[in-house]
Motif scaffolding. Structure first.
Motif, short mmCIF file in Angstrom:
data_model
loop_
_atom_site.label_atom_id
_atom_site.label_comp_id
_atom_site.label_asym_id
_atom_site.label_seq_id
_atom_site.Cartn_x
_atom_site.Cartn_y
_atom_site.Cartn_z
N ARG A 142 0.84 -1.20 0.00
CA ARG A 142 0.00 0.00 0.00
C ARG A 142 0.88 1.25 0.00
O ARG A 142 1.81 1.37 0.78
N SER A 143 0.54 2.18 -0.89
CA SER A 143 1.24 3.47 -0.93
C SER A 143 0.74 4.35 0.22
O SER A 143 -0.23 4.01 0.90
N ALA A 190 0.92 0.27 -10.56
CA ALA A 190 -0.20 0.13 -9.64
C ALA A 190 -0.82 -1.24 -9.89
O ALA A 190 -0.74 -1.77 -11.00
N GLN A 219 -3.19 3.31 -2.04
CA GLN A 219 -3.35 2.59 -3.31
C GLN A 219 -2.54 1.29 -3.30
O GLN A 219 -1.47 1.23 -2.70
N THR A 232 3.28 8.48 -2.41
CA THR A 232 1.95 8.31 -3.02
C THR A 232 2.07 7.41 -4.26
O THR A 232 3.17 7.21 -4.79
N ALA A 233 0.94 6.93 -4.71
CA ALA A 233 0.92 6.09 -5.91
C ALA A 233 1.48 6.85 -7.12
O ALA A 233 2.22 6.28 -7.93
N ASP A 266 -0.97 6.95 0.09
CA ASP A 266 -2.35 7.36 -0.13
C ASP A 266 -3.31 6.17 -0.26
O ASP A 266 -4.44 6.31 -0.72
#
Length: 103
Positions: free
Chosen positions: A37-38, A89, A42, A65-66, A40
């Motif tokens: 998981r990023s 992603a 994702q 973040t992604a 944010d």
């Protein structure tokens, strides 16, 4: 059933990359990939907690973040940058393999 661990990777094809997924699909293999998981929230396809081994960048997946992660290029098993391959992603890998993976 044969599964490609982190996709079918090798020289010029980074592990857990879209190219590794494409190579596995082309051979009729299922695909095992790692998801984290990023910052944010994702789902990101990446094995290590830290970025250094597979990208040459410092930091961890969970700190970025992604969008930031998607802009970081991947290295192959020989530490060489591979043009056009960045941290994917999970949705990108799922879309790329939809209906093509014999799982």
């Amino acid at each position: 059933m044969i599964y490609a661990h982190r996709g079918l990777h090798g020289p010029g094809v980074p592990e857990n990359s879209l190219a590794a997924a494409d190579a596995a699909i082309a051979r009729g293999f299922g695909i095992e990939c790692d998801v984290q998981r990023s910052r944010d929230g994702q789902a990101i396809v990446f094995h290590d907690w830290t970025l250094d081994r597979l990208t040459g960048h410092a930091g961890s997946v969970g700190e970025m973040t992604a969008a930031e992660l998607g802009g970081i290029g991947l290295l192959d098993e020989q530490g060489q940058a591979v043009a056009g391959e960045a941290i994917p992603a999970c949705a990108s890998c799922s879309t790329a393999s939809m209906g093509a993976c014999p799982c």
